[in-house]
Design a protein around this motif. Structure first.
Motif, short mmCIF file in Angstrom:
data_model
loop_
_atom_site.label_atom_id
_atom_site.label_comp_id
_atom_site.label_asym_id
_atom_site.label_seq_id
_atom_site.Cartn_x
_atom_site.Cartn_y
_atom_site.Cartn_z
N GLU A 404 0.85 -1.19 0.00
CA GLU A 404 0.00 0.00 0.00
C GLU A 404 0.89 1.24 0.00
OE1 GLU A 404 -3.39 2.26 2.71
OE2 GLU A 404 -2.28 0.54 3.51
N LEU A 405 0.64 2.13 -0.97
CA LEU A 405 1.40 3.37 -1.10
C LEU A 405 0.46 4.56 -0.90
CD1 LEU A 405 3.65 2.53 -4.20
CD2 LEU A 405 4.26 2.41 -1.78
N SER A 406 1.06 5.66 -0.51
CA SER A 406 0.28 6.88 -0.30
C SER A 406 0.39 7.85 -1.47
CB SER A 406 0.77 7.60 0.98
OG SER A 406 0.60 6.76 2.11
N ASP A 407 1.45 7.73 -2.27
CA ASP A 407 1.64 8.64 -3.40
C ASP A 407 1.87 7.81 -4.65
OD1 ASP A 407 2.11 10.69 -5.11
OD2 ASP A 407 3.51 11.74 -3.79
N LEU A 408 1.18 8.17 -5.70
CA LEU A 408 1.30 7.43 -6.96
C LEU A 408 2.69 7.57 -7.57
CD1 LEU A 408 -0.30 5.69 -8.97
CD2 LEU A 408 -0.94 7.80 -10.16
N ASP A 409 3.39 8.66 -7.28
CA ASP A 409 4.72 8.87 -7.87
C ASP A 409 5.75 7.88 -7.32
OD1 ASP A 409 3.63 10.97 -9.27
OD2 ASP A 409 4.20 12.47 -7.77
N ASP A 556 -2.78 14.73 -4.41
CA ASP A 556 -3.09 14.23 -5.75
C ASP A 556 -4.21 15.06 -6.38
OD1 ASP A 556 -4.99 13.38 -3.97
OD2 ASP A 556 -5.26 11.42 -4.89
N MET A 557 -4.20 16.33 -6.07
CA MET A 557 -5.26 17.20 -6.61
C MET A 557 -5.26 17.22 -8.13
SD MET A 557 -7.79 19.13 -5.79
CE MET A 557 -7.56 19.62 -4.09
N GLU A 558 -4.07 17.19 -8.77
CA GLU A 558 -3.99 17.22 -10.24
C GLU A 558 -4.64 15.98 -10.85
OE1 GLU A 558 -0.34 15.49 -8.43
OE2 GLU A 558 -1.48 17.34 -8.19
N LYS A 583 -0.72 31.54 -6.34
CA LYS A 583 0.52 31.24 -7.06
C LYS A 583 1.10 29.89 -6.64
CE LYS A 583 1.81 36.09 -7.72
NZ LYS A 583 2.83 37.12 -7.50
N GLU A 584 0.97 29.59 -5.37
CA GLU A 584 1.49 28.30 -4.90
C GLU A 584 0.65 27.14 -5.44
OE1 GLU A 584 2.70 26.17 -0.63
OE2 GLU A 584 1.81 28.17 -0.69
N ARG A 585 -0.65 27.37 -5.64
CA ARG A 585 -1.50 26.32 -6.21
C ARG A 585 -1.05 25.97 -7.62
NH1 ARG A 585 -7.68 28.25 -4.87
NH2 ARG A 585 -7.45 28.50 -2.61
N GLU A 586 -0.86 27.00 -8.40
CA GLU A 586 -0.45 26.74 -9.79
C GLU A 586 0.87 25.99 -9.83
OE1 GLU A 586 -0.39 30.42 -11.81
OE2 GLU A 586 -2.57 30.78 -11.67
N LYS A 587 1.78 26.38 -8.94
CA LYS A 587 3.08 25.72 -8.92
C LYS A 587 2.93 24.24 -8.53
CE LYS A 587 7.68 26.13 -6.87
NZ LYS A 587 7.79 24.75 -6.48
N LYS A 588 2.10 23.93 -7.54
CA LYS A 588 1.89 22.55 -7.14
C LYS A 588 1.23 21.74 -8.23
CE LYS A 588 1.70 23.07 -2.12
NZ LYS A 588 0.92 22.83 -0.89
N LEU A 589 0.27 22.35 -8.95
CA LEU A 589 -0.39 21.62 -10.03
C LEU A 589 0.56 21.33 -11.18
CD1 LEU A 589 -3.85 23.46 -10.11
CD2 LEU A 589 -3.35 21.18 -9.19
N ILE A 590 1.41 22.31 -11.48
CA ILE A 590 2.37 22.10 -12.57
C ILE A 590 3.41 21.05 -12.16
CG2 ILE A 590 4.19 23.22 -13.90
CD1 ILE A 590 2.52 25.79 -13.79
N ASP A 591 3.85 21.11 -10.88
CA ASP A 591 4.80 20.10 -10.41
C ASP A 591 4.18 18.71 -10.41
OD1 ASP A 591 6.64 22.11 -10.04
OD2 ASP A 591 6.24 22.33 -7.88
N GLY A 593 2.23 17.60 -12.70
CA GLY A 593 2.07 17.15 -14.08
C GLY A 593 0.78 17.61 -14.73
N LEU A 594 0.13 18.64 -14.21
CA LEU A 594 -1.12 19.12 -14.78
C LEU A 594 -0.85 20.41 -15.57
CD1 LEU A 594 -4.21 19.06 -15.05
CD2 LEU A 594 -4.31 20.38 -12.92
#
Length: 674
Positions: A404-409, A556-558, A583-591, A593-594
Motif C-alpha cells: 500500500e502506497l500513499s503517493d502514486l509517484d 493528488d489534486m492534479e 501562485k502556490e497552487r499553480e506551482k503545485k499543479l504544474i509540479d 504534471g497538470l
C-alpha cells in the motif's frame, strides 16, 4: 522298759498276726535281731503320707509301686512269712507240751506284740512331731517375713509422708520466690511495653509530621516572597515519581518496604497492649497482615483496636500487590499480542505495517505491506525499505507481495525494487477516484461501502471444476446467491480479468471471482430456464454542465482534476476552496504534471479561505453547487484523527449554512405576492 503280761490284751493263737510293714520303693528294709526278743526287729518306717496307723491293714495296697525294688520287697515278705510260720509252729507245739512252756511262750509273744505296738505308736508320734515342727517353723518364718515386710511398708509410708511434707514446703518457698521475681520482672517489662507502644505511635505519626512541615515551608516561602521555581512538595513528588519510573523494581521494592514497616509497627503496638513476647507479637502482626479475618480472637479494647488497624493496612497492601501482579500480567499479554514472538506457520498471510521484523516470510502465501500513518513520503519510504528487506530473505519468497502506497509517484520505485512479485495499491489515488464517482452519482457510495467494507458482501475467488468448459454468460446465471464479476485465468499466470467476454470458455485451473456474503454461502447450481424477452431501446441522455466544489487540498489534486475533466460535460466549473495561495497552487499543479491549458471540459475557479471557519464558507454560493467534496487537507494528513475532525467540522458548517439559506429562500418565496 518292762512289760507285764497283764498289760497285754488276751488273745489266742489265731489272733496273733504280724502286720505287714509299709513298702517304700526307694529304700529297702534291713532287719536286725532284737536283743530282747527272738524275732527279727524292723526299724519303724517313715510316717505315711495319707492314712493313719490304725487304717493300714495287712492287705492294704501300697501307695507306691516301684518295680526297681519289687524283688527286695518280695524277699522281705517271704522272710517275714517264714518267721510267722515258725512262730505258729512253736505255738502249736507248746500247746501239746507242758503248760509252763505254753505260758512262757505266750508271755513272750504278748511282749513282742506290745513292743511292736508301742514302737508303732512311738513312730507315729515322732512323725507327727516332725510334721508339726516343720509346720511351726514354716509359720514362724512366714510370720517373720510378713512382719518384716509390714514393718518396711510402714517405714516407707512414713518416709513418703515426710518427703511430701518437705516437697510442699519447698513448693511454697519456690512459689513465693517466683512471685517475688515476677513482681520484680514485671516492672521493667511494663516499662518496655509502654515504650514500644509510644515508639509505634511516634513512627506512625512521622510521615504526617513531614508532610505538614513540607506544606508549612512551602507556604512560608510563598508568603515571604522568596522566588523559587518549584515548591518543595512538588520537588518531593517529582523525586518519588522519578524513582518509580526510572527503576524497574521500584514498585515491588516499595511494596516490600511498606509491608515490613506495617509488620514492625503492628508488632510493637501489639507488644504494648498484650502480654506476649516481641517475637510472638511480630508473628501475630504478620498473620493479621496476611489474613484480615485472623483478629477475631483478640481480647481487650487495645488489642482489638491494634488488630483492626493492622488488618486494614494488610488489605491495602494486598490490594497494591494484586494491582502490581495484574499490571505485570497485562503487560506480558500485550507484548505477546503485539507479535514479538517468533511465528512458526506455513502457507499463511503475513501483514507488515506495525513492525519491520520478518518472521516466516519465505513460507507465507501472501504478504501485505500496509502504509503507515503520517507523511506520505515517509510512509512510502518505509514501505520501500520493507520491500527491499523482503527481496533479500534467505530462501526467497513463495507468495506475492501487495504494498500500500500513499503517493502514486512512488509506485515506480517500489516496482523497480520488488519486480514482478510486488503489486502496488495507491489507496490515496483510489479513494480520490471513488469520491469523484460517488459525488457525480448519489447512492454509489453505499454500494462501494458494502463491497469494499468488512460488512455485508465481499469479493471471493474460488475454483469450481464443474464449471470447466462453460461459457461465462452461463456462469453468470449459475450462482443464485452470488454475482460473478471476473475470472482468474490460469493460462495467464493467475491474472484476473474483470467482466470478460460472454463467449469466454472456462479452462481447467480457472477460478471465478464473485461478490457474495461469505465464502461458504454460495455454490453453483443447475442452469435456470430463461425466457427471452424484448430488450428496452437504447436511449442517450445528454450530459449537462455541473458545478462542483472541492473543499481542502490533497497531494493528488492534479489527478482528481484530470478525472473530472474526463467525466464532466463541457462548460462545467470546478471551484477549489482552500487556504493555499493562488501562485502556490499553480506551482503545485504544474509540479504534479497538470497543464491547465489542456483542460477541455472544466474551468478552474480559485477561492482562498479556511474550510473550518463559517464566515469564509458563507462567502461561497453553497446553494448553487451540484456536488461538494470535502477532502482531508494535506496540512493535517499526519494525523488521521485531526483530519477527520476537520472534515467533520466542515461538513457541519456547510449543512448549517445550507439549512439557513433554505429557510431564507422559503421565507422570501412566501413573502412574494401572487
Amino acid at each position: 522298759m518292762s512289760l507285764d503280761s497283764d498289760s497285754l490284751p488276751p488273745s489266742t493263737s489265731s489272733d496273733w498276726f504280724f502286720p505287714t510293714p509299709p513298702k517304700y520303693p526307694k529304700y529297702p528294709r534291713r532287719f536286725t535281731a532284737n536283743p530282747r526278743s527272738s524275732f527279727p526287729y524292723c526299724p519303724p518306717p517313715p510316717p505315711p503320707k495319707s492314712p493313719s496307723f490304725r487304717d493300714v491293714s495287712e492287705t492294704a495296697p501300697t501307695p507306691y509301686r516301684d518295680f526297681k525294688y519289687a524283688r527286695t520287697r518280695r524277699r522281705v515278705e517271704v522272710s517275714q512269712r517264714s518267721q510267722r510260720n515258725k512262730v505258729s509252729d512253736e505255738a502249736n507245739g507248746a500247746v501239746s507240751g507242758p503248760k509252763t512252756e505254753v505260758s512262757g511262750v505266750s508271755a513272750k509273744i504278748e511282749d513282742v506284740s506290745a513292743v511292736k505296738k508301742v514302737s508303732k505308736i512311738i513312730g507315729v508320734s515322732v512323725r507327727d512331731l516332725k510334721n508339726r515342727w516343720h509346720m511351726a517353723v514354716s509359720v514362724a518364718v512366714l510370720i517373720t517375713v510378713f512382719s518384716s515386710l509390714l514393718h518396711k511398708n510402714f517405714s516407707l509410708q512414713n518416709q513418703i509422708n515426710e518427703l511430701q511434707d518437705q516437697i510442699s514446703k519447698c513448693n511454697i518457698s519456690i512459689g513465693a520466690t517466683n512471685s517475688i521475681e515476677q513482681e520484680i520482672d514485671s516492672i521493667p517489662s511494663t516499662n518496655l511495653k509502654i515504650l514500644a507502644l509510644i515508639l509505634s505511635l511516634t513512627l506512625l505519626s512521622i510521615p504526617f509530621l513531614i508532610f505538614e512541615y513540607v506544606d508549612y515551608v512551602s507556604k512560608s516561602r510563598s508568603l515571604d516572597n522568596i522566588t523559587e521555581e518549584v515548591s518543595l512538595n512538588k520537588q518531593l513528588a517529582y523525586r518519588v515519581d522519578l524513582f518509580l519510573s526510572a527503576h524497574p523494581y521500584a514498585k515491588p521494592l516499595a511494596l516490600l518496604v511498606a509491608t515490613l514497616l506495617l509488620i514492625c509497627l503492628g508488632g510493637l503496638a501489639l507488644y504494648g497492649v498484650t502480654d506476649g513476647s516481641l517475637a510472638e507479637c511480630l508473628w501475630l502482626s504478620w498473620t493479621y497482615v496476611a489474613d484480615s479475618g485472623n483478629h477475631a480472637d483478640s481480647e481487650g479494647i487495645g488489642w482489638k483496636l491494634v488488630s483492626v488497624s493492622i488488618s486494614f493496612g494488610g488489605m491495602l497492601i494486598f490490594a497494591m500487590m494484586l494491582g502490581l501482579v495484574s499490571d505485570a500480567i497485562s503487560e506480558k499479554l500485550d507484548s505477546l499480542r503485539k507479535g514479538r514472538s517468533e511465528v512458526v506457520e506455513k502457507s499463511h498471510t503475513l501483514i507488515l505495517g506495525w513492525s519491520d521484523k520478518l518472521v516466516s516470510v519465505s513460507k507465507a502465501r501472501a504478504i501485505i505491506v500496509l502504509a503507515e500513518d503520517g507523511n506520505a513520503d515517509q510512509s512510502d519510504a518505509c514501505a520501500l525499505r520493507t520491500v527491499l528487506s523482503l527481496t533479500g530473505v534467505k530462501g526467497g519468497l513463495r507468495g506475492h507481495v501487495v504494498v500500500e502506497l500513499s503517493d502514486l509517484d512512488n509506485e515506480v520505485l517500489v516496482k523497480l525494487v520488488g519486480g514482478d512479485l510486488v503489486q502496488t495499491v495507491v489507496a490515496h489515488d483510489v479513494i480520490g477516484r471513488l469520491m469523484i464517482q460517488c459525488a457525480r452519482q448519489p447512492g454509489l457510495a453505499q454500494i462501494w461501502e458494502d463491497i469494499l467494507g468488512f460488512e455485508n458482501c465481499e469479493f471471493y475467488i474460488k475454483r469450481w471444476p464443474q464449471l470447466d468448459g462453460m461459457q461465462f454468460e452461463d456462469v453468470l446465471i449459475s450462482f443464485p446467491d452470488a454475482i460473478p464479476c471476473g475470472v482468474k485465468v490460469a493460462s495467464y499466470g493467475g491474472k484476473i480479468v474483470l467482466n470478460p467476454e460472454d463467449s469466454y470458455v472456462l479452462q481447467e485451473g480457472d477460478e471465478v471471482l464473485v461478490i457474495a456474503e461469505d465464502d461458504d454461502t454460495y455454490s453453483p447450481a443447475a442452469l435456470p430456464t430463461v425466457w427471452r424477452g424484448s430488450l428496452p431501446k437504447d436511449f442517450f441522455v445528454p450530459k449537462s454542465t455541473e458545478k462542483i466544489l472541492l473543499c481542502g487540498w490533497r497531494r493528488d489534486m492534479e489527478d482528481m482534476i484530470m478525472v473530472l475533466d474526463a467525466f464532466l460535460a463541457p462548460g462545467s466549473e470546478l471551484w477549489m476552496f482552500n487556504d493555499v495561495l493562488g501562485k502556490e497552487r499553480e506551482k503545485k499543479l504544474i509540479d504534479g504534471g497538470l497543464d491547465i491549458n489542456l483542460l477541455v471540459n472544466i474551468s478552474l475557479v480559485h477561492c482562498e479561505g479556511n474550510a473550518v471557519m463559517q464566515r469564509h464558507l458563507e462567502s461561497l454560493p453553497l446553494q448553487s453547487f451540484d456536488s461538494i467534496l470535502i477532502l482531508a487537507d494535506e496540512s493535517v494528513e499526519d494525523s488521521a484523527i485531526q483530519a477527520d475532525s476537520r472534515s467533520l467540522a466542515t461538513l457541519l458548517l456547510i449543512r448549517d449554512i445550507q439549512a439557513v439559506s433554505l429557510k431564507f429562500d422559503l421565507l422570501m418565496e412566501l413573502s412574494e405576492p401572487y
